[in-house]
Scaffold this active site. Structure first.
Site, short mmCIF file in Angstrom:
data_model
loop_
_atom_site.label_atom_id
_atom_site.label_comp_id
_atom_site.label_asym_id
_atom_site.label_seq_id
_atom_site.Cartn_x
_atom_site.Cartn_y
_atom_site.Cartn_z
N THR A 221 6.49 1.30 1.26
CA THR A 221 6.65 2.58 0.58
C THR A 221 7.85 3.27 1.19
O THR A 221 8.20 2.99 2.33
CB THR A 221 5.39 3.46 0.86
OG1 THR A 221 4.23 2.77 0.41
CG2 THR A 221 5.47 4.81 0.17
N ARG A 249 -4.74 -1.18 -9.37
CA ARG A 249 -5.01 -0.46 -8.11
C ARG A 249 -3.91 0.56 -7.87
O ARG A 249 -2.73 0.28 -7.99
CB ARG A 249 -5.06 -1.46 -6.96
CG ARG A 249 -5.26 -0.82 -5.57
CD ARG A 249 -3.96 -0.58 -4.85
NE ARG A 249 -4.14 -0.14 -3.47
CZ ARG A 249 -3.15 0.32 -2.71
NH1 ARG A 249 -1.92 0.41 -3.19
NH2 ARG A 249 -3.38 0.70 -1.48
N VAL A 250 -4.31 1.78 -7.55
CA VAL A 250 -3.36 2.84 -7.22
C VAL A 250 -3.68 3.30 -5.80
O VAL A 250 -4.84 3.52 -5.46
CB VAL A 250 -3.48 4.02 -8.21
CG1 VAL A 250 -2.64 5.19 -7.75
CG2 VAL A 250 -3.05 3.58 -9.61
N GLY A 251 -2.65 3.43 -4.99
CA GLY A 251 -2.85 3.86 -3.61
C GLY A 251 -2.64 5.35 -3.44
O GLY A 251 -2.88 6.14 -4.36
N THR A 272 3.28 6.33 4.70
CA THR A 272 3.33 4.92 4.30
C THR A 272 2.16 4.24 5.02
O THR A 272 1.66 4.75 6.02
CB THR A 272 4.66 4.24 4.72
OG1 THR A 272 4.79 4.29 6.14
CG2 THR A 272 5.87 4.95 4.10
N GLY A 275 -3.03 2.80 1.78
CA GLY A 275 -3.28 3.93 0.88
C GLY A 275 -4.74 4.33 0.83
O GLY A 275 -5.07 5.51 0.71
N1 GLY Z 1 0.91 3.52 0.87
C1 GLY Z 1 1.16 2.69 -0.23
C2 GLY Z 1 -0.06 2.16 -0.85
O1 GLY Z 1 -1.09 2.00 -0.21
O2 GLY Z 1 0.00 1.88 -2.04
#
Ligand code: GLY
Length: 373
Positions: A221, A249-251, A272, A275
């Site tokens: 990230t 999947r969304v973080g 970062t 997530g």
């Molecule tokens: N920090 C990025 C994610 O987990 O998608």
């Protein structure tokens, strides 16, 4: 100073003393333990990849953002233009074009932005086909009444805003790495979910150990935040998310309060790393609220790390020390221009750019060693 600190020592000592337990880190340049700057001196801070690639140009992300901030550009325009360099650079496989794809081999991207003075925000999640999700997130903030568009809707919005939609954002490298992952994991797909999750994590970590992917790119990230001479603060976070994630999947990156939070009266924070850990703790919001109470950015971030430790109790997420077995890093600046980068472990880096130019520092670790120790 590399004495081992285990979970019990950390919780007991930290709670009793009410003080930071960060271990001073050796830096690429020398990281000052406490950084105090005059009010509203322009500053840009980012994760380490903000001072690494240039996409064939002359400036890194922090240099670009700083030159724009000091030329009078809108601070959000500046940080987004900065991270666009990383999003577009095929050499960075943690963000944008060439980001590591999901389990189906499709690059799905997440991003959010916050404009401190205007108190506007926007985000996109699981968007496909657009190399610069940060710019789409900025359009969500500028053009809509909404804060988050996802999937097909986000892509259609981007198309309507004039963004080019591409069939595939893989580079040869990201495709080859996905093929390698697929080759290693296909035989495991019919195991029970727990065994499979462990096996998938093991394959990721084996690929890190073998040097095929960068440890920081597993959840790769970029977060970038800046303040200008008027004290205006903005931030952006953008990512291709967890490598080989379940599609959809969304973080934390596109979620306000998790991957990014900006309060123009206080400061900005972004993240970062894993997530899921951040989503559970809304760490960027916690960090900004801590700074609002007067904490230095570094202490504000150490406190957020403590919450993550306290809320990580499942055995599968703990290492042999009983601490989280994943990496989590935070970056923050405050209204006075103080800044820091704090990580759970001794890994990764952050970058800043100010009147002295761009510099990269090692993160200030809360615990010695690595997440896998
Ligand atoms: N920090 C990025 C994610 O987990 O998608």
């Amino acid at each position: 100073m590399t004495q081992k600190i285990n979970r019990r020592d950390f919780v007991v000592t930290g709670a009793a003393a009410g003080i930071s337990l960060a271990i001073p880190a050796k830096s690429h340049a020398e990281a000052p333990a406490v950084i105090t700057r005059s009010a509203a001196a322009p500053l840009v801070i980012s994760s380490g990849n903000g001072n690494r690639v240039k996409n064939g140009g002359t400036q890194t992300a922090v240099e670009k953002a700083f030159s724009m901030v000091t030329s009078g550009a809108d601070v959000l325009d500046a940080v987004v233009a900065g991270v666009n360099i990383v999003e577009l650079d095929p050499l960075d496989n943690s963000v944008g074009y060439g980001g590591l794809p999901n389990a189906d081999g499709v690059v799905q991207l997440d991003s959010c932005v916050m404009h401190g003075p205007k108190k506007r925000a926007g985000g996109v999640a699981a968007i496909e086909g657009v190399r610069t999700p940060a710019s789409v997130a900025k359009e969500v903030a500028n053009q809509t009444d909404h804060h988050l568009l996802v999937g097909k809707g986000a892509q259609e919005f981007a198309r309507a805003m004039g963004f080019t939609i591409e069939a595939d954002l893989n580079t040869e490298k990201s495709r080859q790495l996905w093929l390698e992952w697929k080759r290693r994991t296909d035989p495991l797909h019919y195991l029970d979910p727990k065994t499979r999750a462990d096996a998938l994590q093991r394959v990721r970590m084996d690929m890190v150990a073998e040097g095929l992917i960068d440890r920081e790119h597993v959840y790769g990230t970029i977060n970038c935040d800046a303040i200008n001479s008027k004290g205006e603060i903005c931030g952006v976070t953008t990512t291709s998310g967890l490598a080989w994630k379940i599609p959809g999947r969304v973080g934390d990156s596109p979620i306000l309060g998790a991957g990014l939070y900006v309060d123009n009266d206080v400061g900005a924070a972004g993240s970062t790393g894993r997530g899921e850990a951040n989503l559970y703790n809304l760490s960027s919001y916690v960090i900004v609220e801590n700074m609002k109470k007067g904490m230095h950015p570094k202490d504000a971030m150490i406190d957020a790390c403590k919450r993550i430790v306290a809320n990580t109790i499942e055995k599968r997420l703990l290492n042999s020390r009983g601490l989280p077995n994943f990496d989590m890093s935070f970056y923050a600046l405050d209204k006075q221009g103080r800044y820091a980068g704090v990580a759970l472990y001794d890994a990764g880096s952050y970058a800043i750019c100010n009147e002295n130019g761009a510099q990269t520092f090692k993160m200030e670790p809360v615990f010695p060693g690595h997440s896998t120790d």
